[in-house]
Write an enzyme that holds these catalytic residues in place. Structure first.
Site, PDB file in Angstrom:
ATOM      1  CB  CYS A  50     -67.069 -16.982   1.478  1.00 26.82           C
ATOM      2  SG  CYS A  50     -65.684 -15.908   1.065  1.00 26.82           S
ATOM      3  CD  GLN A 115     -59.376 -11.761   4.876  1.00 24.96           C
ATOM      4  OE1 GLN A 115     -59.479 -11.636   3.661  1.00 24.96           O
ATOM      5  NE2 GLN A 115     -58.975 -10.781   5.662  1.00 24.96           N
ATOM      6  CD  GLN A 119     -60.559 -18.280   4.216  1.00 25.63           C
ATOM      7  OE1 GLN A 119     -60.109 -18.259   3.067  1.00 25.63           O
ATOM      8  NE2 GLN A 119     -61.657 -17.612   4.554  1.00 25.63           N
TER       9      GLN A 119
END
EC number: 1.2.1.70
Length: 429
Positions: A50, A115, A119
């Site tokens: 993102c 996160q 990823q």
């Protein structure tokens, strides 16, 4: 050979630029397959989250930047000029350092967020599945993952860290003063949504409704936290009921449009608070101009993050100290990679000689199996000790930019042409 990364992140470009180059998983695989067919780009890994899209490559020359950005612009349908303006380009040691910092969450919007390590792992796994990696990126990403794990384990950088969902919930709390008794609508049922629902519950939100393109996933997530599933087809009614709307589908098209928000506000007296943490964005930016609607996108969360950054400065400094030596170690390995075939040739040649001479000696001796094994071990130990110095010298010269060719190594370092020693074993008479 060149290691390089071409990237765009929250540090280099606003969300409206980042969303144009974001990749869904299926599109990422397609782009990797295309790169696999390109001459001069033998290895590639694509990381798209993102907050960043980054392409790590092993390429043959510096002009690779023009080719890669051209391919990226063509695939994403954007102007090459805008990519040059908004992307960064790191090579060799700086590219290695950048990936290590990314894996350690030092380059994240939220320093210490958990996160990013997963990823990076997922991006590397996808590239290996598409047969886009080789010895250089395999080692680079393995070491990057180790560095990221070590930083989290030894610095405490993740202690009390704020994930993006945490920051979104915190911002909602600051706007309303308290979330006690409030009603929330969450669009999306992935990992980010699950983290977000958890934080909203912790802050006292009374009712949570979850809508997703796949209703079954919405129902599973709702069941975990005592919420209720909703249908995206009922979005106008759901908007009218909600105090807080958080969207994280990243579907690539507007999930919430201006007319829907305007209609929802007509049936309520209180304002509507919307947080769009998706990239590409889910909420049409025109919503910002509607009276009574307050829209924040992922870039707006940066202010909240900066207010909480001081607590992690000491841990970040410790992480930087770990990364420096790791970069040096990787570049040292890389500098010797081109002499690996030479070292293998030397080891193989010495092993052929060892086997030949041991076999010839054992045929003239009456030894037990245990004694023969002892002779084998001794001969291997002698060869390894004899080769240790020359191989270290080869690596040192390669690291200094002075690699030796095979003939010179034999002559100057191994002296295998000395009296009584044959590089290739002679036949028995």
């Amino acid at each position: 050979m060149l290691i390089a990364v071409a990237g765009m992140s929250h540090r280099s470009a606003p969300v409206e630029a980042r969303e144009r180059v974001a990749f869904a998983p299926c599109a990422a695989r397609s782009f990797l397959r295309r790169l696999r067919e390109e001459d001069g780009v033998p290895e590639a890994v694509l990381l798209s989250t993102c907050n960043r899209t980054e392409l790590y490559v092993v390429a043959e020359a510096e002009p690779a930047r023009d080719r890669l950005l051209g391919l990226l612009a063509e695939d994403r349908g954007v102007e090459p000029g805008s990519l040059y303006r908004d992307t960064y380009w790191h090579t060799d040691a700086e590219a290695v350092r950048h990936l290590y910092r990314v894996s350690a969450s030092l380059d994240s919007m939220v320093v210490g967020e958990a996160q990013i390590l997963g990823q990076v792992r997922d991006a590397y796994r996808m590239a290996t599945e598409e047969r886009c990696t080789g010895p250089v990126l395999n080692r680079l990403f393995h070491t990057a993952l180790r560095v990221g794990k070590r930083v989290r384990a030894e610095t405490g950088i993740g202690d009390s860290s704020l994930s993006v969902p945490h920051v979104a919930a915190k911002l909602a709390g600051e706007v309303f003063g308290s979330l006690e008794g409030r009603r929330a609508l969450v669009l999306g049922a992935g990992e980010m949504s699950e983290l977000l629902v958890r934080h909203l519950r912790d802050r006292g939100v009374a009712e949570i409704r979850i809508a997703n393109r796949t209703r079954e996933r919405a129902e599973r997530l709702a069941a975990l936290f005592g919420g209720r599933a909703a249908d995206l087809g009922d979005l106008p009614r759901e908007l009218a009921r909600a105090d807080i709307v958080v969207s994280s589908t990243g579907s690539g098209e507007w999930v919430i449009r201006g007319p829907e928000v305007a209609a929802a506000l007509e049936s309520r007296e209180e304002p509507l608070f919307l947080i769009d943490i998706a990239v590409p964005r889910d909420v049409d930016p025109v919503v910002q101009s509607i009276e009574g609607a307050f829209l924040y996108d992922i870039d707006d969360l940066q202010a909240v993050v900066e207010r909480n950054a001081e607590d992690r400065q000491e841990a970040a400094a410790a992480a930087e100290e770990m990364i420096g030596p790791a970069v040096v170690e990787f570049m040292s390995w890389l500098s010797t990679l081109h002499v690996a075939p030479l070292i293998k040739e030397l080891r193989d040649g010495a092993e052929r000689i060892r086997r030949h001479e041991v076999s010839r000696a054992l045929r003239k001796m009456d030894l037990s199996p245990e004694q023969e094994e002892a002779v084998e071990r001794m001969s291997r130990s002698i060869v390894n000790k004899l080769l240790h110095g020359p191989i270290s010298e080869i690596k040192a010269r390669a690291g200094a930019g002075d690699p030796l060719d095979s003939a010179e190594v034999r002559r100057r370092l191994l002296s295998l042409r000395g009296p009584g020693v044959e590089l290739h074993p002679s036949r028995e008479p």
